[in-house]
Design an enzyme around this catalytic site. Structure first.
Site, mmCIF file in Angstrom:
data_model
loop_
_atom_site.group_PDB
_atom_site.id
_atom_site.type_symbol
_atom_site.label_atom_id
_atom_site.label_comp_id
_atom_site.label_asym_id
_atom_site.label_seq_id
_atom_site.Cartn_x
_atom_site.Cartn_y
_atom_site.Cartn_z
ATOM 1 C CB CYS A 257 -23.811 54.326 -14.372
ATOM 2 S SG CYS A 257 -23.525 54.577 -12.616
ATOM 3 C CB CYS A 279 -26.380 55.753 -8.901
ATOM 4 S SG CYS A 279 -24.793 55.299 -9.502
ATOM 5 C CB CYS A 285 -27.016 56.841 -12.184
ATOM 6 S SG CYS A 285 -27.345 55.171 -12.382
#
Lengths: 291, 291
Positions: A257, A279, A285
């Site tokens: 992301c 993440c 995320c």
């Protein structure tokens, strides 16, 4: 619906009650709620409680589970994470169990949850006043690293005799020019008690300070409950000229992301040996990945 | 003289080791020449000791082994609970950090306060040097760490200041600076004692307790250590209570002294006077027995 009519044994068309709402009996819940009140009244103080046998093993989140079960109601929405992930085994089994004994909605969305049980992380999205974060704690006694006796550590807390833990940090800095405590960094709560924040990464420590939501900590094996009420001063132990610092992710972003201001997991590809980052908070995320 | 307020006032300090009985009072003490009660076997540590200690004054305590000198000193350092008695501390401080504590303990009998307050008094205002250096220092941490501990107790939170102060005291006690990060278990007894002295002095206490500091040291070091203590006392102008059975030490360091026997003070007055013109037969014996 009241607690009693919750889970019924439908066998032989006879209606007998197998479990109370939220598994624990009402007296147990009452005891735990009282202990929670005491813990909230004395921020950072470890309150002993009669930890019950649970259908999962001690050390697998029974403290957090008992807290969650005694505060949860029909109107609540639950989220359970394990080191940021909604889908790891520990999180899934706890979620399934709670859903079975409470029939309440489960969510992955941090914003929608009213009760969040967590193992070793604080969600990236900021928590609000109406939310309660429940931590699973393996070893609640922060002074255990320097003192094996519980009798002595209790006295040390009572007298605020904390020079030994400061000395531990001092010696670390002298020997390694660094404080070697990674996860579970000691924090001073409300200028009185030094507390174990459970093994959350240093990255999450600043989120404890003046948190808008109530933070509850439960250690099932060690039979302790403690709490940080909303808007309480929580500061990591630090020296004036050797300040606390969090994990450094500068220059690294999530490969999915592209987030940069979050706690990242390092993923090493076994074959190529390349490192990438993702993440740790999976629901955050996913939310960012959605168009 | 009457306008100066004593730094420390002790009234009727009694410490008994054992259950105590009605006969204790009459059957122990210097008149009976014993400190164990024949009825209940309780040992009189020290009985009905009263004295005042003025700012910047050095008080000596002499007496034979088992006369209760160390018990008295350790009671004043709150190493254990006393049987009965009062202790008042009054100190005018220019140090703002101490004003709260000073206010808190003003006109309060310290023997009956909470352990939390006692711990504060101990950490911020006093220092102790035990006869046995192993009681005052921790062999599992470095010598510098031991000295730092006292400053950390007094809530010093600047590493550089702590480090500089440790080094300064190390040099003042004529210790090799390159050994500051070694464990004191590799040190000789005399060096361990000097680490303990540095530790006690580290946080600039206003009251220092010295228990036979030079007994275990060889003569050349003895003179050095005594010189050091005297110089530091003159430099920082703190009060001291000095225990010794060496009249040389008492003569060198103290202005006033008390003679103890079987737990009681049998004579007190100016050191010179007591040494030149002892009144009590036991003191006469003590003084005349000097080599």
């Amino acid at each position: 619906m009241t607690g009693k009519e919750w889970i019924m044994n439908q066998q032989n068309n006879k209606q007998t009650f197998l479990y109370n709402f939220a598994y624990l009996d009402e007296n147990t819940k009452k005891e735990i709620r009282r202990k929670i009140l005491k813990a909230v009244a004395i921020p950072g103080y470890q309150v002993p409680f009669a930890s019950r046998e649970m259908p999962i093993g001690r050390g697998w989140g029974t403290g957090g589970l008992q807290l969650t079960l005694s505060i949860i109601g029909c109107a609540d929405t639950l989220k359970v994470i394990d080191q940021g992930s909604d889908d790891s085994v520990n999180a899934i089994s706890i979620k399934k169990f709670i859903q079975k004994v409470c029939s309440i909605p489960i969510t992955n969305d941090t914003k929608k949850a009213t009760v969040i049980q967590t193992r070793h992380r604080i969600p990236e999205e900021k928590l609000e006043k109406n939310q309660i974060l429940v931590f699973q704690v393996p070893v609640p006694e922060i002074l255990r690293i320097i003192e094996p006796s519980d009798q002595v550590t209790k006295r040390m807390h009572a007298e605020a005799d904390y020079s030994a833990i400061w000395l531990y940090l001092y010696e670390d800095i002298i020997h390694f020019n660094e404080i070697s405590i990674g996860a579970g960094y000691p924090v001073m709560v409300n200028q009185r008690y030094i507390m174990d924040p459970s093994p959350i990464p240093r990255f999450d420590i600043p989120k404890l300070n003046h948190s808008r939501s109530l933070l509850l900590f439960g250690a099932g094996r060690e039979k302790r409950i403690y709490a940080i009420p909303p808007f309480t001063d929580v500061h990591p132990l630090e020296f004036e000229d050797f300040t606390f610092r969090t994990e450094d992710f500068s220059g690294k972003t999530c490969s999915k992301c592209n987030a940069s201001d979050v706690y990242l997991d390092e993923i090493i590809d076994d074959e190529s040996g390349t490192r990438s980052y993702q993440c740790s908070d999976t629901s955050y995320c996913e939310k960012r990945c959605q168009p | 003289m009457s306008t100066i307020k004593p730094l420390l006032s002790v009234r009727n300090l009694t410490k008994r080791f054992g259950p105590g009985c009605e006969d204790c009072e009459s059957l122990t003490g210097p008149t009976q020449n014993r400190n164990q009660c024949p009825t209940c076997k309780t040992i009189l540590g020290c009985g009905e000791v009263s004295f005042d200690l003025y700012p910047n004054e050095v008080l000596g305590i002499v007496g034979e082994s088992g006369s209760g000198k160390t018990t008295l000193l350790r009671a004043l350092h709150f190493d254990f609970e006393v049987t009965s008695g009062e202790m008042f501390f009054s100190y005018l401080s220019e140090n703002n950090e101490l004003t709260d504590l000073i206010k808190q303990i003003q006109d309060v009998n310290l023997f009956t306060t909470t352990n939390y307050v006692k711990r504060k008094v101990r950490n911020f205002l006093t220092g102790i040097i035990y006869q046995n250096p192993l009681m005052g220092i921790n062999l599992n941490i470095s010598a510098g760490g031991n000295i730092a501990e006292k400053m950390l107790m007094a809530e010093w939170r600047n590493l550089q200041t702590i480090r500089n102060r440790s080094k300064y005291l190390f040099q003042k006690t004529e210790m090799p600076l390159e050994r500051i990060d070694q464990s004191p278990k590799d040190f000789s007894g005399g060096m361990q004692q000097r680490v303990q002295i540095s530790k006690a002095l580290a946080s600039n206490p206003v009251l220092l307790f010295l228990d036979e500091v030079t007994t275990g040291l060889d003569l050349s070091v003895q003179a050095g250590v005594l010189d050091l203590i005297r110089n530091i006392q003159r430099e920082f102008r703190f009060s001291m209570i000095v225990i010794s059975h060496d009249f040389g030490v008492i003569r060198l360091l103290t202005e006033r002294c008390m003679v103890m026997k079987n737990g009681k003070v049998i004579e007190h007055g100016l050191t010179d006077q007591i040494l030149e013109d002892p009144v009590h037969p036991y003191t006469q014996l003590l003084v005349s027995s000097q080599l």
